[in-house]
Motif scaffolding. Structure first.
Motif, PDB file in Angstrom:
ATOM      1  N   GLY A 255     -30.855 -11.358  17.307  1.00 29.24           N
ATOM      2  CA  GLY A 255     -30.083 -10.889  18.724  1.00 29.24           C
ATOM      3  C   GLY A 255     -31.067 -11.614  19.954  1.00 29.24           C
ATOM      4  O   GLY A 255     -31.173 -12.784  19.922  1.00 29.24           O
TER       5      GLY A 255
ATOM      6  N   TRP B 246     -23.067  -7.335  16.577  1.00 24.31           N
ATOM      7  CA  TRP B 246     -24.641  -7.407  17.087  1.00 24.31           C
ATOM      8  C   TRP B 246     -24.855  -8.848  17.460  1.00 24.31           C
ATOM      9  O   TRP B 246     -25.761  -8.825  18.604  1.00 24.31           O
ATOM     10  N   GLN B 247     -24.509 -10.091  17.074  1.00 21.21           N
ATOM     11  CA  GLN B 247     -24.647 -11.205  17.584  1.00 21.21           C
ATOM     12  C   GLN B 247     -23.990 -11.238  19.067  1.00 21.21           C
ATOM     13  O   GLN B 247     -24.651 -11.880  20.141  1.00 21.21           O
TER      14      GLN B 247
ATOM     15  N   TYR C 215     -26.197  -8.798  21.381  1.00 25.35           N
ATOM     16  CA  TYR C 215     -27.615  -9.359  21.520  1.00 25.35           C
ATOM     17  C   TYR C 215     -27.970 -10.819  21.859  1.00 25.35           C
ATOM     18  O   TYR C 215     -29.106 -11.043  22.056  1.00 25.35           O
TER      19      TYR C 215
END
Ligand code: SAH
Ligand code: SF4
Length: 355
Positions: free
Chosen positions: A190, A33-34, A37
């Motif tokens: 994000g 996710w990091q 986003y």
């Protein structure tokens, strides 16, 4: 072979469950996710804290896609317009409106629009389809790519500081995807754009207003454009279905909620149609009746080839604004941006022939 899953269509919970499905630990989803986003990475190979074996596995199962830029133009006032294309060849336009040290990205939610407002270029073409979550989020990611705004900066130093959901389409007619997309964009791990910096504009799909605001927590703008149902129905066919009273009641209901904010009423000034001082008085009475905490955004009409309307003249606009102001409603006149490249509100279209 089954199709690969597009990760930018997934909420954080859904992404986590897909990662678990391929036999990985849930915390990998957080890392992924990091990368997607917070850092804006689209290539699994750049995810340097993941093992080579995992990167390969991700590549086999998933994709991270951006809409393709097929054309772009920059106005003399620096407004930036992109024509974006999705996998099936459908296209939308997106606009970035820079201010001195911040700026708003105007994103689209549908290809075309079914509402058919008579003053709107988008409305003059038929509705084709809703945009997916990935296609909505992807627009903002394209803008961030263009201005190199990765990793996500703090709120104070963002060049792309705001989003207005005011491009092509009626967001409340694609509510589930819009909600999911805005929740991804505002997720604190994000892109992390503040919900206060996102404004969603609706033509007034009354039964969905409260739900839309509760599920997103962003700011509400309503395209009112007329002080009574007679005029509104002439220019916005949707008014035959959802009348002004119903919209006002929904707005009042929204403002009962604890997290509600000021509502912006957009009011397009059309020469000889809705721009007299009597219309302004009627509008003031309407707002007072429903006791709404509201301000106006007066929009000069942006003409497009073949349209039936003309913008109100400057004096009329000033008088209209002053009348609202004197009655206690802030009513700034929106400065039209990007007119030389047809990038202003209501001018967006996506005909395949235009690129
Ligand atoms: N469908 C939503 C959001 C997209 S339209 C809505 O209608 O609110 C964004 C804004 O542009 C709306 O307020 C719309 O009324 C306005 N608009 C449409 N055509 C326009 C035009 N030709 N000139 C100026 N504003 C326009
Ligand atoms: Fe659709 Fe908004 Fe244009 Fe109306 S003004 S046709 S609702 S995009």
């Amino acid at each position: 072979m089954t199709d690969k899953i597009e990760l930018t269509n997934l909420s954080k919970e859904e992404l986590t469950s897909e990662i678990v499905k391929i036999g990985e630990k849930a915390f990998r989803a957080k890392q992924l996710w990091q990368w997607i986003y917070f850092r804006g990475v689209t290539d699994f190979n750049e995810m340097s804290n993941l093992s080579l074996a995992l990167r390969q596995k991700l590549q086999e199962n998933f994709t991270i896609t951006r809409p393709k830029i097929v054309a772009e133009q920059i106005s003399i006032d620096k407004t930036h317009k992109w024509l974006l294309e999705f996998k099936d060849g459908e296209r939308v336009e997106m606009v970035y409106i820079p201010e001195k040290d911040r700026g708003a990205v105007c994103i689209s939610t549908q290809v075309g629009c079914a509402m058919g407002c008579r003053f709107c270029h988008t409305g003059s073409q038929k509705f084709t389809r809703n945009l997916s979550v990935s296609e909505i989020v992807g627009q903002f990611m394209v803008a961030r790519d263009a201005y190199g705004e990765w990793p996500s900066p703090t709120d104070e130093v963002r060049y792309l500081s705001n989003i207005v959901v005011m491009g092509m389409g009626e967001p409340l007619n694609n509510l589930d995807n819009v909600v999911k997309a805005l929740n991804i964009i505002t997720d604190s791990e994000g892109i992390a754009l503040s919900r206060r910096r996102v404004t969603m504009s609706t033509s007034g799909i009354a039964p969905r207003i409260v739900e839309a605001m509760q599920r997103t927590g962003v700011r509400l703008a309503v395209s009112l454009h007329a002080p009574n149902n007679t005029i509104r129905s002439q220019i916005m066919p949707i008014n035959d279905k959802f009348r002004i009273e119903e919209i006002m009641k929904a707005c009042a209901e929204y403002q009962k909620g604890e997290h509600s904010r000021y509502i912006t009423f957009e009011y397009l000034l059309l020469k000889g149609i809705n721009d007299s001082l009597d219309h302004a008085k009627e509008l003031i009475n309407l707002l007072k009746k429903y006791k709404l905490r509201a301000l106006f955004n007066l929009i000069p009409f942006n003409p497009w080839p073949g349209c039936d309307f003309a913008p109100s003249d400057k004096k009329t606009v000033e008088a209209f604004s002053k009348a609202l102001d004197d009655a206690g409603f802030a009513a700034p006149v929106r400065v039209a941006r990007g007119q030389d490249i047809l990038a202003a509100c209501g001018q967006l279209k996506s005909k395949k022939t235009q690129a």
